[in-house]
Design a protein around this motif. Sequence first.
Motif, PDB file in Angstrom:
ATOM      1  N   VAL A  90     -37.001  51.394 -17.984  1.00  0.00           N
ATOM      2  CA  VAL A  90     -36.990  52.502 -18.937  1.00  0.00           C
ATOM      3  C   VAL A  90     -36.018  52.211 -20.082  1.00  0.00           C
ATOM      4  N   ILE A  91     -34.902  51.576 -19.793  1.00  0.00           N
ATOM      5  CA  ILE A  91     -33.979  51.168 -20.861  1.00  0.00           C
ATOM      6  C   ILE A  91     -34.684  50.201 -21.810  1.00  0.00           C
ATOM      7  N   GLU A  92     -35.412  49.240 -21.252  1.00  0.00           N
ATOM      8  CA  GLU A  92     -36.118  48.255 -22.079  1.00  0.00           C
ATOM      9  C   GLU A  92     -37.195  48.919 -22.935  1.00  0.00           C
ATOM     10  N   LEU A  93     -37.974  49.838 -22.350  1.00  0.00           N
ATOM     11  CA  LEU A  93     -39.014  50.534 -23.100  1.00  0.00           C
ATOM     12  C   LEU A  93     -38.408  51.381 -24.214  1.00  0.00           C
ATOM     13  N   THR A  94     -37.282  52.011 -23.918  1.00  0.00           N
ATOM     14  CA  THR A  94     -36.603  52.824 -24.933  1.00  0.00           C
ATOM     15  C   THR A  94     -36.148  51.965 -26.096  1.00  0.00           C
ATOM     16  N   GLU A 135     -32.713  49.002 -36.014  1.00  0.00           N
ATOM     17  CA  GLU A 135     -32.559  47.569 -35.745  1.00  0.00           C
ATOM     18  C   GLU A 135     -31.672  47.291 -34.535  1.00  0.00           C
ATOM     19  N   GLN A 136     -30.600  48.038 -34.391  1.00  0.00           N
ATOM     20  CA  GLN A 136     -29.677  47.823 -33.275  1.00  0.00           C
ATOM     21  C   GLN A 136     -29.448  49.139 -32.531  1.00  0.00           C
ATOM     22  N   LEU A 151     -37.407  52.319 -30.032  1.00  0.00           N
ATOM     23  CA  LEU A 151     -36.451  52.547 -31.117  1.00  0.00           C
ATOM     24  C   LEU A 151     -36.574  51.460 -32.188  1.00  0.00           C
ATOM     25  N   HIS A 152     -36.807  50.221 -31.744  1.00  0.00           N
ATOM     26  CA  HIS A 152     -37.070  49.141 -32.714  1.00  0.00           C
ATOM     27  C   HIS A 152     -38.308  49.468 -33.541  1.00  0.00           C
TER      28      HIS A 152
END
Length: 343
Positions: free
Chosen positions: A191-195, A205-206, A199-200
């Motif tokens: 879920v962190i990776e998908l978030t 960007e960061q 956002l990207h």
Amino acid sequence: MHTPDSLPLLGITMGDPGGVGPEVCARALADPDVYRICRPLIIGDAAIMTNAVAFSHLDLAINGCSAVTDGRFAWQTIDVLDLANLPLAELRHKTDTAAQGRASFQYIKRAIDLALAGEIDGTVTAPISKAAINLAGFHYSGHTEIYGELTETTDYAMMLADGRFRVTHVSTHVSLREACDRVKKERVLRVIELTAATLHQLGIEQPRIAVAGLNPHCGEGGLFGTEDDREIAPAVTAAVAEGIAAEGPLPADTVFSKMQGGLYDSVVVMYHDQGHIPAKLVGFHYDEKTDSWDQMAGVNVTIGLPIIRTSVDHGTAYDRAGDGRANPQSMIEAIRLAARLAA
């Protein structure tokens, strides 16, 4: 006002006919600004949309379509891909019926099929009744789960977004007991990776991602539970090793205020109410004097899918369905976000 062909074509499902879905669709498409950012196509029943336009006292025409290519995409005309699933005589406002549940499920399925086939650029959904679709024999706990199964996607998550206030859920429509059991390192990390990826896509960007703890005070070193130390903290460490600016677990009673203050771009939460309560507190405002919601902001986004899906962040609102007083704000915002993601 004619819409350029270069604008994204969005399929907007009508939702449960007995709820406020048809009305918020009609009211949203009464806004000329919508046609400046996309080509909107309602997927539902032309007769039901005609009825919604009438009781909402809107000066809009309905263009019934048998194919996507029949759309005119011009302001003051609502294009409806007419599935003719529910005769107007069977419409029951404020009520769960199997017929309305079956119709609302078919709207969703057609939208997904069109998006997977590349005939539309994204989907936006009006609210459905979980009880009604289950009465119709479709045993899902919500839109998110329908999209996951029909797109054959296993790694997906729900994000609620209201401007800079964004929360993503590790679990959603399950019991609190089961939600605790689903807090596992692998799921939290995914879920962190998908978030971060979403956002990207939104142009950040960061992105800075906070991860909420499950237990009070993140377990206080094991005094109030071990999930924070055993599952959440290792997931955050793994995300940081991948180059994601993640931090946590952080106490849920302060992390949302920090995001509101600009410290984070999103919070990953562990279960449904941990994310929904602060999101709706920020986005919704009820006025007792007028007995109405003068603000219904916020968008539901299913992230991790092969297609775009945004949704209103509210339910069928049976208490005011058919009365001509539904607030279209969340639908307009959902259309805007889908157009942004598609563009």
